[in-house]
Design an enzyme around this catalytic site. Structure first.
Site, mmCIF file in Angstrom:
data_model
loop_
_atom_site.group_PDB
_atom_site.id
_atom_site.type_symbol
_atom_site.label_atom_id
_atom_site.label_comp_id
_atom_site.label_asym_id
_atom_site.label_seq_id
_atom_site.Cartn_x
_atom_site.Cartn_y
_atom_site.Cartn_z
ATOM 1 N N GLU A 222 -11.970 -2.484 15.023
ATOM 2 C CA GLU A 222 -13.065 -3.084 15.505
ATOM 3 C C GLU A 222 -13.278 -2.743 16.938
ATOM 4 O OE1 GLU A 222 -10.953 -5.028 13.538
ATOM 5 O OE2 GLU A 222 -12.198 -6.401 12.480
ATOM 6 N N GLU A 364 -3.954 -18.912 12.614
ATOM 7 C CA GLU A 364 -3.029 -17.672 12.630
ATOM 8 C C GLU A 364 -1.716 -18.192 12.716
ATOM 9 O OE1 GLU A 364 -3.812 -14.195 15.150
ATOM 10 O OE2 GLU A 364 -4.910 -13.504 13.430
ATOM 11 N N HIS A 395 -25.307 -35.268 14.365
ATOM 12 C CA HIS A 395 -26.418 -34.849 13.789
ATOM 13 C C HIS A 395 -26.167 -34.030 12.580
ATOM 14 C CE1 HIS A 395 -28.567 -37.698 16.624
ATOM 15 N NE2 HIS A 395 -27.871 -37.081 17.458
ATOM 16 N N LYS A 521 -6.874 -5.332 6.238
ATOM 17 C CA LYS A 521 -7.201 -4.117 7.041
ATOM 18 C C LYS A 521 -7.104 -2.841 6.160
ATOM 19 C CE LYS A 521 -5.697 -6.402 11.238
ATOM 20 N NZ LYS A 521 -4.682 -6.247 12.419
HETATM 21 O O1 F6P Z 1 -5.867 -9.150 12.919
HETATM 22 C C1 F6P Z 1 -5.202 -10.295 13.584
HETATM 23 C C2 F6P Z 1 -4.705 -9.897 15.211
HETATM 24 O O2 F6P Z 1 -3.667 -9.081 15.114
HETATM 25 C C3 F6P Z 1 -4.818 -10.943 16.070
HETATM 26 O O3 F6P Z 1 -3.469 -11.542 15.914
HETATM 27 C C4 F6P Z 1 -5.207 -10.224 17.358
HETATM 28 O O4 F6P Z 1 -5.265 -11.325 18.340
HETATM 29 C C5 F6P Z 1 -6.279 -9.670 16.963
HETATM 30 O O5 F6P Z 1 -5.960 -9.062 15.596
HETATM 31 C C6 F6P Z 1 -6.647 -8.578 17.878
HETATM 32 O O6 F6P Z 1 -5.544 -7.584 18.049
HETATM 33 P P1 F6P Z 1 -5.327 -6.585 19.173
HETATM 34 O O7 F6P Z 1 -5.664 -7.332 20.523
HETATM 35 O O8 F6P Z 1 -4.037 -5.679 19.074
HETATM 36 O O9 F6P Z 1 -6.685 -5.737 19.303
#
Ligand code: F6P
Length: 558
Positions: A222, A364, A395, A521
């Protein structure tokens, strides 16, 4: 590794332990008592079942616990060696066993003159070296000395990260909006849904925008996807080449190699270490956006807040130790009352993201079904955290809290001094007092309710009496502080971090890994090929996903 006690490798049968058996035998006795009776037989509990730590005043008297219950819970803590496990964390032992790592977020908030060597390395020196670099950088941003590619000062900082690289900074930035004392504003992009990035950038001027790419691993899909899209946006809008990147992109990561491969100069990278878990990292360089907003001095106050609670957790006797008592009470309900969730209700709009932040921190960490030895646990683990700020929640979902069949322990958080205040409609009162009168009323009604006799005595139609009965007997913690300051935000976070530790240590699980997020993932990247390329959607082992993918491809015209 530094010296300190070793965690026992002996396998421990939690539910077979003496303390567990005693708690099981004790629970029906407490179950049979209403909080009205519990207060009647112990009238001093309201004043005495409290703990003051730092600026926090914590009242746990409205819980379905007797003083004897607390003693039994403390007996459980002693039987599992909680204090030794806690000390092992603070000393830097590799308590994250599945990743063979120390767990040292507490080192991030040690003062400059403290000493802690872990695996032969002076971590306090390293932490302050990064804090100094962050301070120098944010000073330049805040004074306007740092210029973008076209020579203009930065007005907007966009943090791109997800999970622990997003939730902490977002929550703290919102909580401390009154401490943002320059005209620099922060925004946050996390979701790989392009709507997040597109809507965030829509009204931004690329000449005055700086991106912080925050990722511990610098491999998170992401974050890297959004970072690439942000770079394209910036270079397209500026009509510039790659040389503009250095003025508009900095990174926060433990992975210099990947940062460099992305095209960010490692001179503009702020590091941290593998002994900081993502969900424990807002007080590391991951908090860079917060420091940009509030400045290095207020950020130091924020870190000091954590440290106040760390010292308390490390040194206060167990029976006066707030994270220990609150963690044990959380476990009491989870394991002996079968409650699944805890609701967090900040009576502060500025803490509107606190519950979301706690969801990652707690779930987590403690959403595990095997113990540190890899054996299936014999108890439930992992409280489900949720919540919204008061009075909004009143509410929406408080009906279930008050009259539903499920018991949901609640954490109320409130402040004496408002961050903002306005007069009430008649001009005589304060809206903040109105807010806090709701805090006190809700905790009171949840605990004590209203009986059928009391309802009937008000002349209510007998057919409606049952509907208006408020059962009460619903537990809550009240956490009060004078004001929502940087230090108090740090104190609140540390209070929950250490509760997570207490519960995880007693359950015998590893609260510091998160293997459960990996398979999704991996399969997403495999399925990406199936939904975008001409690969067959037929896997023949999952007719549901096959058919959903077919539907999706059809509607995408593939
Ligand atoms: O997918 C979970 C995770 O590994 C979390 O533990 C972490 O905070 C997040 O993804 C983001 O990871 P990164 O900081 O390595 O991008």
């Amino acid at each position: 590794m530094s010296s300190g006690p070793s965690e026992s490798t002996r396998e421990f049968d939690l539910t077979g332990s003496h303390a567990w058996q005693e708690l099981s035998a004790h629970q029906p006795h407490v179950y049979a008592m209403h909080l009205r009776e519990i207060f009647a037989v112990d009238p001093k509990r309201g004043a005495e079942l409290t703990i003051d730590v730092g600026d926090l005043h914590i009242d746990y008297s409205k819980h379905r616990v007797l003083r004897e219950t607390i003693e039994l819970l403390l007996g459980l803590a002693r039987e599992v060696g909680l204090a030794e496990k806690r000390d092992a964390m603070f000393w830097g032992e590799h308590i994250n066993t599945s990743e063979d790592r120390a767990v040292l977020h507490t080192a991030l908030r040690l003062p400059r003159d403290a000493t802690l060597k872990v695996d032969g390395q002076d971590v306090v020196h390293d932490v302050h070296e990064v804090l100094d670099a962050m301070g120098a950088f944010t000073d330049k941003l805040r004074s306007g000395e740092w210029k973008g590619h076209t020579g203009k000062s930065i007005k907007t900082v966009v943090n791109i990260g997800i999970g622990g690289s997003d939730l902490g900074p977002v929550m703290v930035y919102q909580a401390l909006r009154h401490y943002a004392d320059t005209d620099i504003r922060c925004r946050f992009v996390s979701n790989v849904d392009p709507a997040d990035l597109v809507s965030t950038l829509a009204d931004l001027d690329p000449e005055t925008t700086l991106f912080i790419i925050a990722s511990k691993t610098f491999t998170t899909l992401e974050t890297l996807t959004n970072a690439s899209a942000a770079r394209t946006w910036l270079l397209d809008k500026l009509g510039a080449g790659d040389d503009a990147v250095a003025k508009h992109f900095v990174a926060v990561s433990t992975n210099a190699e990947k940062v460099s491969a992305f095209g960010i100069d490692t001179a503009n990278m702020f590091g941290f270490w593998d002994w900081v878990g993502g969900r424990y990292s807002v007080d590391s360089a991951i908090g860079l956006s917060v420091m940009a907003a509030i400045g290095k001095e207020a950020f130091a106050d924020f870190l000091d807040g954590f440290n106040i609670v760390d010292r308390h957790f490390r040194t206060a006797p167990l029976h006066q130790n707030a994270p220990v008592i609150l963690g044990l009470i959380g476990l009491w309900y989870s394991n002996f009352w079968d409650t699944a969730s805890r609701v967090v209700l900040p009576y502060s709009n500025d803490l509107s993201r606190f519950a979301a932040y706690l969801q990652q921190l707690t779930m987590e960490s403690n959403g595990k079904s095997v113990d540190t030895h890899g054996h299936h646990v014999t108890t439930d683990t992992g409280e489900i955290f949720w919540g919204e700020p008061g009075t909004n929640g009143q509410h929406a979902f408080y009906q279930l809290l008050h009259q539903g069949t499920r018991m949901v322990p609640a954490d109320f958080i409130g402040f004496a001094e408002p961050t903002d205040d306005l007069p009430t409609a008649d001009g005589t009162g304060s809206m903040h007092d109105l807010l806090m009168s709701n805090f006190f009323a809700q905790t009171k009604v949840l605990a004590f309710g209203k009986t059928a006799d009391e309802v009937a005595a008000e002349g209510v139609d007998p057919h409606v009496v049952a509907h208006k009965v408020m059962p009460g007997n619903r537990p809550s913690t009240s956490i009060l502080a004078p004001k929502l300051t940087p230090s108090v935000v740090g104190q609140l976070i540390a209070l929950y971090e250490h509760q997570v530790f207490v519960e995880g240590a007693i359950w015998g699980i590893n609260s510091f890994d998160q293997w459960g997020v990996e398979l999704g993932k991996k399969q997403a990247s495999e399925l990406l090929k199936v939904i975008t390329e001409d690969e067959s959607p037929e896997t023949h082992d999952d007719s549901s996903t096959d058919s959903l993918v077919r539907w999706y491809r059809t509607h995408r015209g593939r």
